[in-house]
Design an enzyme around this catalytic site. Structure first.
Site, mmCIF file in Angstrom:
data_model
loop_
_atom_site.group_PDB
_atom_site.id
_atom_site.type_symbol
_atom_site.label_atom_id
_atom_site.label_comp_id
_atom_site.label_asym_id
_atom_site.label_seq_id
_atom_site.Cartn_x
_atom_site.Cartn_y
_atom_site.Cartn_z
ATOM 1 N N CYS A 126 0.592 -1.134 0.005
ATOM 2 C CA CYS A 126 -0.016 -0.046 0.108
ATOM 3 C C CYS A 126 0.713 1.260 -0.025
ATOM 4 O O CYS A 126 0.313 2.418 0.032
ATOM 5 C CB CYS A 126 -0.868 0.010 1.017
ATOM 6 S SG CYS A 126 -2.066 -1.386 1.090
ATOM 7 N N HIS A 266 -3.441 7.471 2.566
ATOM 8 C CA HIS A 266 -4.025 6.224 2.094
ATOM 9 C C HIS A 266 -5.297 5.718 2.562
ATOM 10 O O HIS A 266 -5.591 6.019 3.901
ATOM 11 C CB HIS A 266 -2.933 5.083 2.506
ATOM 12 C CG HIS A 266 -3.131 3.775 2.228
ATOM 13 N ND1 HIS A 266 -3.655 3.223 1.136
ATOM 14 C CD2 HIS A 266 -3.098 2.758 3.101
ATOM 15 C CE1 HIS A 266 -4.047 2.024 1.104
ATOM 16 N NE2 HIS A 266 -3.900 1.471 2.496
ATOM 17 N N ASN A 296 -10.083 -0.226 0.248
ATOM 18 C CA ASN A 296 -8.791 -0.174 0.002
ATOM 19 C C ASN A 296 -8.194 -0.649 -1.117
ATOM 20 O O ASN A 296 -8.152 -1.863 -1.503
ATOM 21 C CB ASN A 296 -8.141 -0.864 1.313
ATOM 22 C CG ASN A 296 -6.528 -0.609 1.210
ATOM 23 O OD1 ASN A 296 -6.124 -0.176 0.434
ATOM 24 N ND2 ASN A 296 -5.902 -1.148 2.462
#
Length: 339
Positions: A126, A266, A296
């Site tokens: 990520c 994020h 996500n």
């Protein structure tokens, strides 16, 4: 993970100007998967919303892979940039879900985009887009490249175990891309930092399939090749990391928190974002959110947010944006970017 590991010494903060984003693009599959759709897997729709802030996500249909989404996002970014494809010197693809273990998915993307340049995958989960962005600006600032295509793309639905009721609902599929080029001395990374703490490897990983634990057909049903996450530990670490990195890069840029125009953090969990807003004292209207719609998307979250923000006409020349990613590795990356 120990308290010492959670607060491992801060990574260095650097500055790199003279680079600009000249084009952005994003892509998400048409297939919308709501929380209610996941109830057939034993997931509780209300629990998902209350614990994560996610209402729905996108899943790539059969036949669509990470590379396909990367190509779709890149096509838009290239078109918006006005850069001739022959002028792209490097392609960097951030992903945790490559089309294949070998070769790099970036090479397939390069071929299908009709580019003539180097192409490589970058694996930082990520944090991948931030790692790739910093790598791209390094190529430009050193004069090795004039234009660099940076993509973050992940088909998370293919690598998360549908039987993992606490992890599977968190993730969605999507991609975002940017084209980097030389800019004015006032444009670029007022500050940036990249860091890693490998002591947290087992908190978020795919154990099977590599040279340590080769894929074994006889054990394929044990789920070890899916992503495995210690959600509680990762959540606790992420909350601290977002605040720490944000303060570090903003301070290094010579700014105050209120000076930042946009926050592109994020999109992992709404509670993590809420914690950052509260602890840093951020104006919530400055925080870009798409977690509720996409979940996500790993390496895709930050470039997706950037592309949507630009298409809404909200970014002006000279504004400052904080972009931040954190995840498996454990890895993290943040930058204060002057547009």
């Amino acid at each position: 993970m120990s308290e010492r590991s959670e607060l491992k010494s801060r990574s260095p903060v650097r500055k790199l100007m003279g680079v600009q984003v000249v084009g952005t693009g994003s892509f998400v599959p048409d297939n919308v998967v709501t929380n209610e759709d996941l109830e057939s897997l034993g997931c509780d729709a209300d629990w998902i919303l209350q614990r994560t802030g996610i209402r729905e996500r996108r899943h790539a249909p059969p036949g669509m892979a990470t590379g396909d989404m990367a190509i779709a996002a890149a096509e838009i970014a290239l078109s918006e940039s006005g850069v001739n494809r022959d002028e792209i010197d490097m392609l960097i693809l951030a992903t945790l879900s490559p089309d294949r273990l070998m070769p790099a998915t970036a090479t397939t993307v390069q071929d299908k985009l009709g580019l003539r340049c180097g192409a490589m995958d970058l694996s930082a989960a990520c944090s991948g887009f931030l790692y790739s962005l910093v790598t791209g600006i390094q190529y430009i600032s050193t004069g090795c490249c004039r234009q660099v295509l940076v993509i973050g793309s992940d088909a998370n639905s293919r690598v998360i175990n549908p039987k993992d009721k606490k992890t599977y609902p968190l993730f969605g599929d999507g991609a975002g891309a940017v084209v980097l080029a030389p800019g004015s001395p006032e444009q670029g990374a007022l500050s940036y930092t990249l860091g890693a703490d490998g002591s947290g490897t087992e908190l978020l990983w795919r154990d099977a399939g590599g040279s340590c634990n080769p894929f074994d057909p006889e054990k394929s049903k044990d789920g070890s090749w899916f992503v495995d996450m210690d959600g509680r530990a990762v959540f606790k670490w992420a909350v601290r990391m977002v605040e720490q990195c944000s303060r570090d890069v903003v301070s290094a840029a010579g700014l105050e928190i209120d000076d930042v125009d946009w926050w592109l953090l994020h999109q992992a969990n709404a509670r993590i974002l809420d914690s950052a807003v509260e602890s840093l004292g951020i104006n919530r209207d400055k925080v870009v959110m798409h977690l509720d719609r996409y979940g996500n998307t790993s390496a895709g979250t930050v470039p997706l947010a950037l592309d949507e923000l630009l298409r809404e006409g909200k970014v002006e020349r000279g504004q400052t944006l904080v972009m931040s990613g954190f995840g498996a590795g454990l890895t993290w990356g943040s930058t204060v970017w002057r547009w």
